[in-house]
Design an enzyme around this catalytic site. Structure first.
Site, PDB file in Angstrom:
ATOM      1  N   ASP A  21      48.413  81.343  56.930  1.00 54.12           N
ATOM      2  CA  ASP A  21      47.122  82.027  56.960  1.00 54.12           C
ATOM      3  C   ASP A  21      46.395  81.930  55.616  1.00 54.12           C
ATOM      4  O   ASP A  21      45.228  81.543  55.557  1.00 54.12           O
ATOM      5  CB  ASP A  21      47.300  83.499  57.360  1.00 54.12           C
ATOM      6  CG  ASP A  21      47.877  83.652  58.761  1.00 54.12           C
ATOM      7  OD1 ASP A  21      47.539  82.828  59.630  1.00 54.12           O
ATOM      8  OD2 ASP A  21      48.672  84.583  58.983  1.00 54.12           O
ATOM      9  N   GLU A  38      47.217  89.499  64.425  1.00 52.15           N
ATOM     10  CA  GLU A  38      47.652  90.611  63.569  1.00 52.15           C
ATOM     11  C   GLU A  38      46.699  91.797  63.672  1.00 52.15           C
ATOM     12  O   GLU A  38      47.134  92.954  63.730  1.00 52.15           O
ATOM     13  CB  GLU A  38      47.711  90.157  62.104  1.00 52.15           C
ATOM     14  CG  GLU A  38      48.820  89.152  61.811  1.00 52.15           C
ATOM     15  CD  GLU A  38      48.718  88.580  60.397  1.00 52.15           C
ATOM     16  OE1 GLU A  38      49.761  88.204  59.861  1.00 52.15           O
ATOM     17  OE2 GLU A  38      47.601  88.495  59.849  1.00 52.15           O
TER      18      GLU A  38
END
Lengths: 281, 319
Positions: free
Chosen positions: A48, A149
């Site tokens: 990420d 997330e």
């Protein structure tokens, strides 16, 4: 309407080129409007932050991006190695700030912290470092939380969830992988098991109890396409998974919103004082 | 009639009219230098889109000296379509476009369909317009729409049957859809299908000018389009970046398209109206108030009885 197993297949292929075109413009445009030229982000060596760093370098130029590695003494050395590898590939100069002392300073005065609390301390230490870099270098903090997330609430409030701009918050984890390939992120970063690296051997998928492939398919059909829980179970997702995921989404809504303000006056901040953040920019 | 049109695909600054006036004047000057006669700006081009509580602060009365007049003063020989927040005499605020010609405001269209769903929240801040009217211009009759307006087929239909040769749509269209659409943005594909359909089935030109830039993380995708009355895209703006697209409009194409496919001539407006009246009546019938004994009767019969009763009342003058 019944869903066939074909309909709940993988997410449609991401148009990575277009995503890069939009997210790089997002970064340069929103940064400029906020009155900044530079951005700062934490580099964990994971996929990420690697993707966000690569996008930021494309959008702002390597000279305007500050990548900070913030290991704790028990962090995996591979995390730092991968961050260095990534930085070298995209021409980014990195800085290192070891959070061991600041974290240990606090931990020494507290006892019986479980892994979750220790993890929260580490990620909030990193937030302090990033926001201090932000003030020192006049650089906005970039977020690296993905849509999976954010929906699952798999992040620490005021820790890794803290940022000014997040270019990847509307992409699922499995889509980040597609984007990473398009951006030529080193394969070892793409293919290593995702981890927050808050304690030795931590693994996202073990901790969550399901794989990103599976949960992303579920989230996409549930959130983006608005199929009901019953439809998703009928189409082959296990009932316990659907229940667990939907409950996680609900329970973590607070992380996606600011604090609740008790309304007293006719016009109250957060209730009916409604201005865009880009007000006058 | 042939003329040059400019699709001014700008990125307005949110809540900064001064900066936006400058952007308009610059585009006007560039267009004038290129021999353009009509320039079209996006929705809320003077103010930006995501205004929320800034809406009343940005509002202008088009009759009073205002940024619109400032822009009109710079318009030279050009006609221009400018998006702004309109403050009506009764202090309602509308999402409007002004048509400027001969250095004055000649026509105002108030957005009729205010999207208030998903990411949109316009009804919270704006009043809805209730007119769909063409304007007489130097180019002939033009019809103006704003973004969501054109998603409702009735608006283009109404304009085409009032004689509009071109439908001018000012847009603030957010870019969404980055999965499984080959190389194009999902919303750009939708807009192209829509504008081409509206053009072809009303045999009119359609010009749709979208803005670019970001507001609170939302991108506006640009991709402005000029579509001819056959449904062909004749000019296209860049995706995501500012652009000034200059193209030629030839209203002889409208004549030829209509000679070839006389859809407008053959449209049975009276039939459409009759059916719409019936539909409108039917949708306000409240089934739960019906007398259960009469339930078996078809609603059609009932309406006919009602309308006959009304007619006879009218004849006798009894009320």
């Amino acid at each position: 309407m019944d869903l066939t197993s074909e309909q709940i297949g993988a997410l449609p292929e991401l148009n990575a080129k277009l995503v890069v075109e939009i997210t790089t413009r997002f970064l340069s445009d929103e940064l400029r409007k906020a009155g900044f030229q530079k951005a700062v982000l934490g580099l964990s060596g994971g996929i990420d932050s690697s993707v966000v760093a690569a996008l930021a370098v494309r959008a702002l130029g390597a000279n305007n991006v500050i990548g900070v590695m913030m290991p704790y003494r028990t962090s995996s050395p591979q995390s730092t190695e991968d961050a260095v590898l990534l930085a070298a590939q995209i021409g980014l100069s990195t800085e290192k700030f070891d959070i061991s002392e600041m974290a240990d300073g606090y931990l020494a005065k507290r006892s019986n912290l479980n892994d979750t609390r220790r993890g929260n301390v580490f990620t909030r230490c990193r937030m302090i470092v990033l926001y201090d870099f932000s003030a020192e270098r006049n650089a906005l903090v970039l977020g690296t939380s993905n849509k999976t997330e954010l929906l699952l609430g798999y992040g620490t409030l005021f820790g890794d969830l803290a940022s000014a701009l997040n270019p990847i918050g509307d992409l699922y984890k499995t889509e980040i992988r597609q984007l990473a390939r398009f951006l030529d992120i080193p394969e070892r970063i793409i293919s290593k098991p995702p981890t927050a690296d808050l304690w030795a051997g931590q693994s996202d998928e073990t901790e969550l109890g399901f794989s990103y492939d599976e949960v992303d398919r579920l989230l996409y059909h549930c959130v983006d396409l608005r199929f009901s829980g019953a439809q998703l179970v009928a189409s082959g997702f296990s009932e316990s998974l659907v229940t667990r995921v939907v409950e996680r989404i609900r329970r973590n809504q607070f992380k996606r919103r600011g604090p609740l303000v008790c309304k007293l006056s006719p016009r109250s901040v957060t209730h009916d004082f409604l201005y865009p953040r880009d007000w006058g920019t | 009639m042939k003329f040059k049109i400019a699709l001014a695909q700008i990125a307005p600054q949110l809540g900064d009219q001064k900066a936006n006036i400058q952007k308009h004047v610059q585009a006007l000057e560039r267009a004038a230098a290129a021999g353009v006669q009509l320039i079209v700006f996006p929705e809320l081009s003077l103010t930006g889109y995501t205004l929320k509580d800034l809406t009343p602060d940005m509002a202008l009365d088009p009759d009073v000296a205002s940024p619109l007049q400032q822009i009109a003063a710079h318009s030279g020989g050009l006609s221009a379509v400018v998006g702004f927040v309109e403050q009506a005499k009764d202090f309602k605020f509308y999402n409007s476009v002004a048509f400027l010609e001969d250095k004055a405001v000649r026509h105002v269209h108030r957005k009729v369909y205010l999207p208030t769903y998903g990411m949109f929240d316009e009804k919270r801040f704006f009043a809805a317009g209730d007119l769909v009217r063409v304007a007489d211009t130097h180019f002939g009759k033009l019809g103006f729409l704003i973004c969501e307006d054109i998603w409702h087929f009735s608006t283009a239909y109404l304009l085409a049957h009032q004689g509009a040769l071109m439908i001018v749509a000012s847009m603030a269209g957010p870019g969404r859809g980055v999965r499984g659409m080959d190389s194009a943005l999902g919303s750009a594909v939708s807009w192209e299908v829509l504008t081409r359909t509206v053009a072809q089935f009303n045999t009119v030109y359609v010009v749709a000018v979208n803005r670019v830039g970001f507001e609170d993380g939302v991108n506006f995708f640009g991709g402005s389009l000029l579509v001819d009355p056959y449904g062909n895209v004749v000019a296209r703006g860049k995706t995501l970046d500012e652009d000034l697209v200059i193209a030629e409009v030839d209203f002889d194409l409208v004549r030829r398209a209509r000679a070839q496919v006389p859809l407008l001539r053959d449209e049975n407006i009276e039939l459409t109206m009759r059916e719409l009246e019936r539909i409108s009546r039917d949708r306000f019938e409240l089934p739960f108030l019906e007398d259960p004994k009469k339930k078996s009767r078809a609603s059609k019969t009932k309406v006919q009885i009602n309308s006959r009763r009304q007619k006879s009342k009218r004849k006798t003058g009894k009320r």
